[in-house]
Design a protein around this motif. Sequence first.
Motif, PDB file in Angstrom:
ATOM      1  N   HIS A  81       0.610  -1.397  -0.045  1.00 51.96           N
ATOM      2  CA  HIS A  81       0.052   0.048  -0.032  1.00 51.96           C
ATOM      3  C   HIS A  81       0.782   1.226  -0.039  1.00 51.96           C
ATOM      4  O   HIS A  81       1.910   1.331   0.595  1.00 51.96           O
ATOM      5  N   ASN A  82       0.436   2.388  -0.600  1.00 46.40           N
ATOM      6  CA  ASN A  82       0.813   3.530  -0.435  1.00 46.40           C
ATOM      7  C   ASN A  82       2.307   3.614  -0.849  1.00 46.40           C
ATOM      8  O   ASN A  82       3.185   4.478  -0.535  1.00 46.40           O
ATOM      9  N   PHE A  83       2.634   2.987  -1.903  1.00 43.03           N
ATOM     10  CA  PHE A  83       4.030   2.695  -2.372  1.00 43.03           C
ATOM     11  C   PHE A  83       4.361   3.626  -3.422  1.00 43.03           C
ATOM     12  O   PHE A  83       3.771   3.293  -4.463  1.00 43.03           O
ATOM     13  N   ALA A  84       5.098   4.760  -3.254  1.00 42.47           N
ATOM     14  CA  ALA A  84       5.151   5.693  -4.245  1.00 42.47           C
ATOM     15  C   ALA A  84       6.614   5.656  -4.843  1.00 42.47           C
ATOM     16  O   ALA A  84       7.604   5.129  -4.393  1.00 42.47           O
ATOM     17  N   VAL A  85       6.319   5.862  -6.156  1.00 38.27           N
ATOM     18  CA  VAL A  85       7.658   5.779  -7.135  1.00 38.27           C
ATOM     19  C   VAL A  85       7.504   7.113  -7.940  1.00 38.27           C
ATOM     20  O   VAL A  85       6.516   7.737  -8.301  1.00 38.27           O
ATOM     21  N   SER A  86       8.733   7.498  -8.250  1.00 41.27           N
ATOM     22  CA  SER A  86       8.909   8.559  -9.253  1.00 41.27           C
ATOM     23  C   SER A  86       8.512   8.277 -10.773  1.00 41.27           C
ATOM     24  O   SER A  86       8.427   7.180 -11.015  1.00 41.27           O
ATOM     25  N   LEU A  87       8.446   9.159 -11.506  1.00 40.01           N
ATOM     26  CA  LEU A  87       8.324   8.901 -13.110  1.00 40.01           C
ATOM     27  C   LEU A  87       9.428   8.095 -13.501  1.00 40.01           C
ATOM     28  O   LEU A  87       9.261   7.272 -14.522  1.00 40.01           O
TER      29      LEU A  87
ATOM     30  N   HIS B 267      17.914  11.616  -0.590  1.00 41.47           N
ATOM     31  CA  HIS B 267      17.859  13.365  -1.351  1.00 41.47           C
ATOM     32  C   HIS B 267      16.411  13.259  -1.981  1.00 41.47           C
ATOM     33  O   HIS B 267      16.035  14.637  -2.193  1.00 41.47           O
ATOM     34  N   ALA B 268      15.667  12.287  -1.810  1.00 41.83           N
ATOM     35  CA  ALA B 268      14.173  12.476  -2.237  1.00 41.83           C
ATOM     36  C   ALA B 268      13.259  13.434  -1.196  1.00 41.83           C
ATOM     37  O   ALA B 268      12.252  13.901  -1.719  1.00 41.83           O
ATOM     38  N   GLY B 269      13.927  13.315   0.022  1.00 47.41           N
ATOM     39  CA  GLY B 269      13.163  14.135   0.771  1.00 47.41           C
ATOM     40  C   GLY B 269      11.764  13.661   1.115  1.00 47.41           C
ATOM     41  O   GLY B 269      11.444  12.562   1.174  1.00 47.41           O
ATOM     42  N   ARG B 270      10.569  14.733   1.151  1.00 46.84           N
ATOM     43  CA  ARG B 270       9.160  14.429   1.075  1.00 46.84           C
ATOM     44  C   ARG B 270       8.723  14.259  -0.441  1.00 46.84           C
ATOM     45  O   ARG B 270       7.438  14.197  -0.368  1.00 46.84           O
ATOM     46  N   ARG B 271       9.327  14.444  -1.393  1.00 43.04           N
ATOM     47  CA  ARG B 271       8.841  14.497  -2.604  1.00 43.04           C
ATOM     48  C   ARG B 271       7.784  13.199  -3.063  1.00 43.04           C
ATOM     49  O   ARG B 271       6.793  13.590  -3.790  1.00 43.04           O
TER      50      ARG B 271
ATOM     51  N   MET C 247      -1.664  -4.876  -5.138  1.00 45.76           N
ATOM     52  CA  MET C 247      -0.306  -3.614  -4.870  1.00 45.76           C
ATOM     53  C   MET C 247      -0.835  -2.262  -5.241  1.00 45.76           C
ATOM     54  O   MET C 247      -1.526  -2.493  -6.322  1.00 45.76           O
ATOM     55  N   HIS C 248      -0.680  -1.609  -4.482  1.00 50.15           N
ATOM     56  CA  HIS C 248      -0.971  -0.248  -4.758  1.00 50.15           C
ATOM     57  C   HIS C 248       0.056   0.841  -5.051  1.00 50.15           C
ATOM     58  O   HIS C 248       1.012   0.959  -3.927  1.00 50.15           O
ATOM     59  N   ILE C 249       0.405   1.111  -6.022  1.00 54.61           N
ATOM     60  CA  ILE C 249       1.666   2.174  -6.352  1.00 54.61           C
ATOM     61  C   ILE C 249       0.891   3.539  -6.637  1.00 54.61           C
ATOM     62  O   ILE C 249      -0.017   3.677  -7.591  1.00 54.61           O
ATOM     63  N   ALA C 250       1.683   4.348  -6.154  1.00 50.35           N
ATOM     64  CA  ALA C 250       1.337   5.959  -6.401  1.00 50.35           C
ATOM     65  C   ALA C 250       2.565   6.523  -7.310  1.00 50.35           C
ATOM     66  O   ALA C 250       3.530   6.614  -6.768  1.00 50.35           O
ATOM     67  N   VAL C 251       2.342   6.746  -8.459  1.00 54.78           N
ATOM     68  CA  VAL C 251       3.179   7.265  -9.394  1.00 54.78           C
ATOM     69  C   VAL C 251       3.321   8.885  -9.229  1.00 54.78           C
ATOM     70  O   VAL C 251       2.326   9.396  -9.272  1.00 54.78           O
ATOM     71  N   VAL C 252       4.379   9.492  -8.637  1.00 60.25           N
ATOM     72  CA  VAL C 252       4.428  10.840  -8.389  1.00 60.25           C
ATOM     73  C   VAL C 252       5.131  11.446  -9.531  1.00 60.25           C
ATOM     74  O   VAL C 252       6.218  11.177  -9.911  1.00 60.25           O
ATOM     75  N   PRO C 253       4.603  12.869 -10.008  1.00 58.42           N
ATOM     76  CA  PRO C 253       5.120  13.553 -10.937  1.00 58.42           C
ATOM     77  C   PRO C 253       6.485  14.084 -10.675  1.00 58.42           C
ATOM     78  O   PRO C 253       6.355  15.297 -11.113  1.00 58.42           O
ATOM     79  N   VAL C 254       7.408  13.406 -10.498  1.00 59.19           N
ATOM     80  CA  VAL C 254       8.832  13.993 -10.051  1.00 59.19           C
ATOM     81  C   VAL C 254       9.862  13.075 -10.595  1.00 59.19           C
ATOM     82  O   VAL C 254       9.702  11.942 -10.879  1.00 59.19           O
TER      83      VAL C 254
END
Lengths: 215, 215
Positions: free
Chosen positions: B7-13, B30-34, B169-176
């Motif tokens: 759950h809530n597993f975030a990945v960058s572009l 270095h990703a910080g809170r992004r 699996m829940h993946i959150a794609v973050v636009p960074v």
Amino acid sequence: MSQVRVHNFAVSLDGFGTGEGQSHEEPFGHAGRRLLDWFMRTRSFHEMHGESGGTAGVDDAFALTWGHDIGAEIMGRNKFGPQRGPWEDHEWTGWWGPDPVFHTPVFVLTHHPRPSVEMEGGTTFHFIDATPHEALRQAREAAGGRDVRIGGGPTTVRAFLAADLIDHMHIAVVPVVLGRGERLWDGLEGIEERFRIETVASPSGVTHLTFTRRR
Amino acid sequence: MSQVRVHNFAVSLDGFGTGEGQSHEEPFGHAGRRLLDWFMRTRSFHEMHGESGGTAGVDDAFALTWGHDIGAEIMGRNKFGPQRGPWEDHEWTGWWGPDPVFHTPVFVLTHHPRPSVEMEGGTTFHFIDATPHEALRQAREAAGGRDVRIGGGPTTVRAFLAADLIDHMHIAVVPVVLGRGERLWDGLEGIEERFRIETVASPSGVTHLTFTRRR
């Protein structure tokens, strides 16, 4: 000033814009049609190839913007064809047949310039060895006030992003994992800060992201 | 049979699940809170930390599923803390304070087992040197019939995907674009074929993908 635009540029979840092992049979290498399936199903794609049918939803709406008010395209040599190094097969004029879909001047970036090739329907391929800035200058001149499309592949889009020359970019994130190929985002850490970004998910599973350059 | 969920597993572009250079101050380097910004704005996150406020849209709906019917978590050692090699700081009990958010047994995968640590509120950290299959066996036993969450980081999720142990699996794609760090998808070419995938874009700019294992 005319804008510089990227359209229908598909990347996998792992960030690949094309696969490995390009050949005459497989323009996208081992990726096959996986990155383009959503696009090939659209009405726009069908029309572009003189066919009827196709979907008319959000994928099609994005696909259709590709040609609007475009006066020239810049593409990398690997989008044009699978040859590497000095040109040996001068008969090769791309994957798009005698009347290519572009209908504008197309500037092909290559370290091996060769004479221009005029096709049917208004497409002329010019082969130039130029930096992104210089290629854009030539393309703008040829575009007669209309916009310039950066057609890909990944290396070319990346180079224009790195040079901060892109005004508008449409990326389609396709829910596949390719594992290998050419990555779009390498060397572009923090690029999102230059753009306003919108996302919309399509029932096809693809997510469309639009990047609009902050002024 | 209880399910295995991410759950809530975030990945960058560009496919990074965490940045480079993890430290006590920066769990994501270095990703910080992004990667987590969208999550930290939700009402679920606020509640989880005993605070009021936060958003209640689609980001929150996904965020909330994190805890539902979970009986145990498995996490990688780098999610637990920034120490590498043999444990030196035995006082370190994670980033989550005396009453961690988990409230279940948590199995920390490490090549350096150490005694379990019982925290307030029902969280107990167990440190085990185990394959994904063996870790899951232990976690299932501890979960008492409820589901097991694979908590991350990227290396751990990847290992459970490679072993084909993930049901949902829940993946959150973050636009960074992060440029560096730990990639989620490496070695998982074609993984999408094992799952039914849904995508939904949030006004926050994040795209939520859910992967449901085909039976």
